[in-house]
Write a protein that holds these residues in place. Structure first.
Motif, PDB file in Angstrom:
ATOM      1  N   GLU A  86       0.163   1.591  -1.024  1.00 44.93           N
ATOM      2  CA  GLU A  86      -0.417   1.315   0.297  1.00 44.93           C
ATOM      3  C   GLU A  86      -1.945   1.371   0.178  1.00 44.93           C
ATOM      4  O   GLU A  86      -2.649   0.538   0.745  1.00 44.93           O
ATOM      5  CB  GLU A  86       0.083   2.375   1.291  1.00 44.93           C
ATOM      6  CG  GLU A  86      -0.258   2.114   2.738  1.00 44.93           C
ATOM      7  CD  GLU A  86       0.581   1.014   3.364  1.00 44.93           C
ATOM      8  OE1 GLU A  86       1.789   1.020   3.128  1.00 44.93           O
ATOM      9  OE2 GLU A  86      -0.002   0.171   4.062  1.00 44.93           O
TER      10      GLU A  86
ATOM     11  N   ALA B  17       1.469 -10.808   0.456  1.00 41.15           N
ATOM     12  CA  ALA B  17       2.583  -9.879   0.242  1.00 41.15           C
ATOM     13  C   ALA B  17       2.617  -9.348  -1.183  1.00 41.15           C
ATOM     14  O   ALA B  17       3.130  -8.261  -1.430  1.00 41.15           O
ATOM     15  CB  ALA B  17       3.891 -10.568   0.575  1.00 41.15           C
TER      16      ALA B  17
ATOM     17  N   GLN C   1       9.247  -8.885   1.927  1.00 48.24           N
ATOM     18  CA  GLN C   1       9.422  -7.423   1.806  1.00 48.24           C
ATOM     19  C   GLN C   1      10.789  -6.953   2.301  1.00 48.24           C
ATOM     20  O   GLN C   1      10.986  -5.776   2.560  1.00 48.24           O
ATOM     21  CB  GLN C   1       8.315  -6.723   2.601  1.00 48.24           C
ATOM     22  CG  GLN C   1       6.951  -6.878   1.963  1.00 48.24           C
ATOM     23  CD  GLN C   1       5.824  -6.587   2.913  1.00 48.24           C
ATOM     24  OE1 GLN C   1       6.029  -6.342   4.095  1.00 48.24           O
ATOM     25  NE2 GLN C   1       4.608  -6.616   2.405  1.00 48.24           N
TER      26      GLN C   1
ATOM     27  N   SER D  94      -0.179  -9.110  -3.263  1.00 50.37           N
ATOM     28  CA  SER D  94      -1.508  -8.808  -3.814  1.00 50.37           C
ATOM     29  C   SER D  94      -2.025  -7.466  -3.349  1.00 50.37           C
ATOM     30  O   SER D  94      -1.833  -7.096  -2.200  1.00 50.37           O
ATOM     31  CB  SER D  94      -2.523  -9.857  -3.352  1.00 50.37           C
ATOM     32  OG  SER D  94      -2.175 -11.090  -3.813  1.00 50.37           O
TER      33      SER D  94
ATOM     34  N   VAL E 108      -3.616   0.939  -2.599  1.00 54.99           N
ATOM     35  CA  VAL E 108      -4.017  -0.223  -3.410  1.00 54.99           C
ATOM     36  C   VAL E 108      -4.023  -1.483  -2.542  1.00 54.99           C
ATOM     37  O   VAL E 108      -4.761  -2.429  -2.799  1.00 54.99           O
ATOM     38  CB  VAL E 108      -3.039  -0.382  -4.612  1.00 54.99           C
ATOM     39  CG1 VAL E 108      -3.219  -1.713  -5.301  1.00 54.99           C
ATOM     40  CG2 VAL E 108      -3.243   0.742  -5.607  1.00 54.99           C
ATOM     41  N   GLY E 109      -3.210  -1.472  -1.502  1.00 51.88           N
ATOM     42  CA  GLY E 109      -3.137  -2.631  -0.612  1.00 51.88           C
ATOM     43  C   GLY E 109      -1.927  -3.497  -0.885  1.00 51.88           C
ATOM     44  O   GLY E 109      -1.803  -4.577  -0.330  1.00 51.88           O
ATOM     45  N   HIS E 110      -1.028  -3.025  -1.766  1.00 51.45           N
ATOM     46  CA  HIS E 110       0.152  -3.814  -2.112  1.00 51.45           C
ATOM     47  C   HIS E 110       1.323  -3.340  -1.254  1.00 51.45           C
ATOM     48  O   HIS E 110       2.049  -2.416  -1.631  1.00 51.45           O
ATOM     49  CB  HIS E 110       0.470  -3.666  -3.595  1.00 51.45           C
ATOM     50  CG  HIS E 110       1.307  -4.780  -4.133  1.00 51.45           C
ATOM     51  ND1 HIS E 110       2.561  -5.054  -3.664  1.00 51.45           N
ATOM     52  CD2 HIS E 110       1.053  -5.698  -5.088  1.00 51.45           C
ATOM     53  CE1 HIS E 110       3.043  -6.089  -4.322  1.00 51.45           C
ATOM     54  NE2 HIS E 110       2.152  -6.506  -5.189  1.00 51.45           N
ATOM     55  N   GLU E 111       1.498  -3.975  -0.119  1.00 57.08           N
ATOM     56  CA  GLU E 111       2.516  -3.499   0.833  1.00 57.08           C
ATOM     57  C   GLU E 111       3.932  -3.661   0.300  1.00 57.08           C
ATOM     58  O   GLU E 111       4.799  -2.832   0.577  1.00 57.08           O
ATOM     59  CB  GLU E 111       2.383  -4.263   2.140  1.00 57.08           C
ATOM     60  CG  GLU E 111       1.283  -3.727   3.011  1.00 57.08           C
ATOM     61  CD  GLU E 111       1.179  -4.487   4.307  1.00 57.08           C
ATOM     62  OE1 GLU E 111       2.054  -5.314   4.587  1.00 57.08           O
ATOM     63  OE2 GLU E 111       0.200  -4.257   5.021  1.00 57.08           O
ATOM     64  N   THR E 112       4.172  -4.726  -0.456  1.00 56.99           N
ATOM     65  CA  THR E 112       5.541  -4.977  -0.915  1.00 56.99           C
ATOM     66  C   THR E 112       6.022  -3.857  -1.832  1.00 56.99           C
ATOM     67  O   THR E 112       7.127  -3.334  -1.656  1.00 56.99           O
ATOM     68  CB  THR E 112       5.618  -6.336  -1.621  1.00 56.99           C
ATOM     69  OG1 THR E 112       5.103  -7.315  -0.734  1.00 56.99           O
ATOM     70  CG2 THR E 112       7.041  -6.707  -1.987  1.00 56.99           C
TER      71      THR E 112
ATOM     72  N   ILE F 221      -5.590  -5.144  -2.722  1.00 54.12           N
ATOM     73  CA  ILE F 221      -6.972  -5.479  -2.351  1.00 54.12           C
ATOM     74  C   ILE F 221      -7.828  -5.381  -3.613  1.00 54.12           C
ATOM     75  O   ILE F 221      -7.775  -4.362  -4.313  1.00 54.12           O
ATOM     76  CB  ILE F 221      -7.501  -4.494  -1.288  1.00 54.12           C
ATOM     77  CG1 ILE F 221      -6.704  -4.640   0.001  1.00 54.12           C
ATOM     78  CG2 ILE F 221      -8.977  -4.717  -1.037  1.00 54.12           C
ATOM     79  CD1 ILE F 221      -7.030  -3.594   1.042  1.00 54.12           C
TER      80      ILE F 221
END
Lengths: 404, 351
Positions: A133, B320, B44, B322, A135-139, B324
């Motif tokens: 989260e 979805a 997801q 990547s 890192v920004g990688h939601e999947t 940041i």
């Protein structure tokens, strides 16, 4: 309004380092899952120094223990943390079992270890969820929580509750948490299914070059630094420090497992160390289920009596945990002290993020898996004014006297 | 007299075309975030929100929320930035519709690039103005006596976001502009009219009910394909979406300069953001496929709207998967993309 003096860069005389500005985050911030304050001292995007201020959410939990019968105190101990509830309950009973020499049946030890490893897996998967989260990688974050559900279910089957399974009691475990043959089968099946999905999840994360570019080469901490700054648990082991209390615990003697030690010392190593630890947890769980000895699960032959100040240490999911207390003549708890792993890891977090970019620094702190509310203590609420305030040391001494 | 009539007819057409374009464009743009979220959710393994919720209903909801005064250095200026933003994006979109092509040369690379740059500058202003309570002014007694550092200038997270915007303006948006130039170089002209003509020779002579499909879209040439890739990533950079969302990285600067926008201002920001997404997608379809958003040729308008889904859907899939990126990764990525853009530009000379 900032003064003219504040507007220019300020030079610290001791460090002789010029700092351009301070960025502060929290305690109210969407990225912080707990209330704490991070002060980053930065030049452009580069973090030159960091201060983490905790103590934003006092619960007064140590004070709650004072004067309680030891069995009741155990119930509170489990509520120190919602993620590592079992280890607090277990370590709380290990104090009195050690102090009064209470025998624990071998079967109970196995089931305690089993629950411990269940929760280690759920804790590490929460860690992945939070880390990805950040890192920004939601999947990856969502998938981590999805995977975690298998073991949350198993905790419920075992103890009757997903978050507070309440397995240990003094002298053993609750009889309801005893393993049946059907449950053994379910656990082994779930472990097999989980391992396949988990291996795929980890492979995809580790082989993703973009995600790894965010984790590699930041948050460095050498082995010497890890020891110097008291980094325990996977945080220290990812810096090459081979230190795992489980190897010294008598409860873990029958189990064959490896301590994951990685020499790299960066943020990626801290993530990978936990990822590999999950596989070792599965190994321990399988051994515990397959080799579970027969016999009773609790020893009721004990009475609470005066006990000297005793300590117990356990390797919890984030590092070393200490519980300690004494019992007075009536068997009531006195001087309860808890030292959670985060309190020892705090200095390491502050040091590891130096040199990172601002966005990476938050990730580095998250990679040390902080659990800050658990390590924060004592609040005083005035019943008349309904306000909470902090007491001065003088007031504490006046009101409660010196603790011995 | 006939000149006056011609001018009046043209002006009436321009106004009618603009009204239709803005109404249809804005209404359609508010559906895009729903589609975006739905695609991400499906990836997801979630159901995701209803299609209209993130765009339409959230904008309507924010319109009716009680207004709060933003905490900013110059609140009125800060509030006006949203309206400037909507105006800039609306004109950016209008300039790509056929009626505007002949107005003072705005339907050209200069008009598009100029307005895009203005839109980027807005974020610098927003960041430097907003002063939310979530950072420097949060009432926490953390200036402890024993603190190692005292007297350091404390900066708001939005100001830090403004610093990042400047960096992104300086380097992050270069690929987008390089990709924009490619169709114009291929058409040997700076006007949109000629770019469409080169790809879709029958468009200008087609009746209003006709369906003049492009015969030689630039997208299906090597330089066009390269430029489209660069345009897509540049589009994400301009949209400040992952992986290039460092201006509004939730983990540190939260929402960046737009943090203090609430109620009607937040609704305005959503309109601006969604209309920008549609405008850039529509520009892509016009420039690379030769299908403009023409309010008076319904088939072209519908085709343009349909094909404008390509970029937002592709962006959602990328978002979805990547993380940041920080400037450690953004700089080399941008340099690589810029090199690709330059290559596409050189190759397009030979078209």
């Amino acid at each position: 309004m900032t003064s003219a003096m504040d507007q220019k860069s300020t030079q610290n005389k001791d460090a002789e380092k010029v700092i351009e500005k301070e960025l502060s985050f929290g305690p109210v911030h969407p990225a912080l899952i707990e209330p704490y304050r991070i002060r980053l001292f930065v030049n452009d995007e580069i973090v030159e120094d960091c201060e983490i201020n905790i103590n934003m959410a006092y619960r007064g939990i140590e004070k709650l223990f004072d004067g309680l019968p030891v069995e009741k105190a155990l119930l509170i101990a489990e509520r120190v943390c919602g993620i590592c509830s079992h280890v607090h309950a277990w370590n709380a009973v290990r104090v009195i079992e050690g102090g009064l020499g209470i025998h624990v049946p071998e079967r109970a030890d196995y089931i305690r270890v089993l629950t411990h490893e269940f929760q280690r897996i759920t804790s590490h998967l929460i860690f992945f969820g939070h880390a990805f989260e950040v890192v920004g990688h939601e999947t990856f974050a969502m998938r981590s929580f999805l995977l975690r559900e298998s073991f949350m279910d198993l905790l419920q089957y075992l103890g009757g509750n997903r978050v507070m399974p309440s397995v240990p009691i003094i002298g053993g475990i609750r009889p309801r948490a005893d393993l049946t043959e059907a449950l053994k089968k379910v656990i082994l099946e779930r472990c097999d299914q989980f391992e396949v999905k988990y291996a795929d999840y980890v492979r995809r994360a580790v082989e993703d070059p973009v995600v790894m570019s965010r984790l590699e080469g930041i948050g460095f901490m050498t082995k010497d630094e890890a020891i110097k700054w008291h980094a325990t648990g996977p945080t220290g082991r990812a810096s090459g420090w081979d230190y795992d209390l489980r190897k010294t615990m008598k409860e873990y003697k029958p189990f064959d497992f490896n301590v994951i030690v990685l020499p790299e010392g960066d943020t990626k190593a801290r993530v990978v160390a936990r990822a590999l630890e999950v596989l070792e947890c599965l190994k321990i769980i399988r051994q515990a289920v397959k080799n579970l000895p027969e016999g009773p699960v609790a020893n009721r032959d004990w009475t609470a009596k005066e006990m000297k100040y005793t300590e117990a240490y356990d390797e919890t999911y984030r590092g070393e945990l200490m519980h300690s207390y004494s019992l007075d003549q009536q068997g009531l708890v006195r001087n309860y002290k808890i030292r959670t792993p985060t309190i020892t890891n705090l200095a390491a977090m502050e040091q590891a993020c130096i040199g990172d970019h601002v966005t990476e620094a938050i990730l580095t702190i998250a990679s040390c898996d902080p659990c800050l509310t658990c390590c924060t203590r004592a609040e005083l609420v005035d019943n008349q004014t309904k306000r909470s305030r902090f007491m001065t040391e003088y007031e504490i001494v006046n009101k409660y006297g010196w603790r011995r | 007299m006939s000149d006056l009539n011609t001018t009046l007819v043209f002006t009436a057409g321009l106004i009618a075309s603009s009204i239709i374009a803005i109404v249809v464009g804005m209404a359609y743009s508010l559906i895009l975030p729903g589609i975006e979220r739905k695609v991400q959710a499906r990836i997801q393994q979630r159901i995701g929100p209803p299609i209209l919720t993130p765009g339409w209903w959230s904008v309507l909801k924010f319109m009716y929320k009680s207004k709060t005064e933003p905490i900013a250095q110059m609140p009125r200026f800060y509030k006006s930035l949203v309206y400037f933003g909507i105006a800039i994006v609306a004109f950016l979109f209008l300039f790509t519709t056929p009626y505007w092509w002949s107005v003072l040369g705005w339907g050209s690379i200069l008009g598009i690039a100029g307005l895009l740059k203005l839109e980027e500058v807005l974020y610098v202003f927003m960041g430097s103005q907003s002063q939310s309570i979530l950072s420097a002014t949060m009432p926490v007694p953390d200036l402890a006596k024993g603190s190692k550092w005292v007297g350091i200038r404390r900066e708001f997270i939005e100001q830090h976001s403004a610093d990042r915007t400047l960096k992104m303006m300086a380097i992050g948006s270069i690929p987008m502009y390089l990709a924009l130039i490619v169709p114009f170089v291929a058409a040997r002209s700076v006007t949109l009219s000629n770019v469409v003509l080169v790809q879709n020779a029958g468009y200008h002579s087609a009746p209003w009910y006709g369906i003049p499909l492009p015969s030689s879209p630039i997208l299906f040439t090597l330089p066009g394909a390269l430029a489209a890739i660069v345009y897509f990533l540049g589009f994400i950079m301009i949209m400040n979406e992952k992986p290039f969302s460092i201006l509004k990285a939730k983990i540190d600067v939260i929402e960046g300069g737009v943090l203090e926008y609430a109620a009607n201002l937040r609704a305005g920001y959503y309109i601006m953001r969604n209309l920008l997404m549609f405008a850039l997608s529509s520009i892509f379809v016009t420039l690379f496929l030769g299908i403009p958003f023409d309010p008076f040729t319904p088939s072209m308008m519908l085709l343009n709207m349909l094909l404008s889904l390509i970029l937002p859907v592709a962006m959602s899939a990328l978002v979805a998967f990547s993380p940041i990126l920080t400037f450690r990764q953004i700089y080399p990525t941008t340099i690589g993309l810029s090199a690709l853009g330059v290559l596409a530009m050189i190759l397009s000379v030979s078209l």
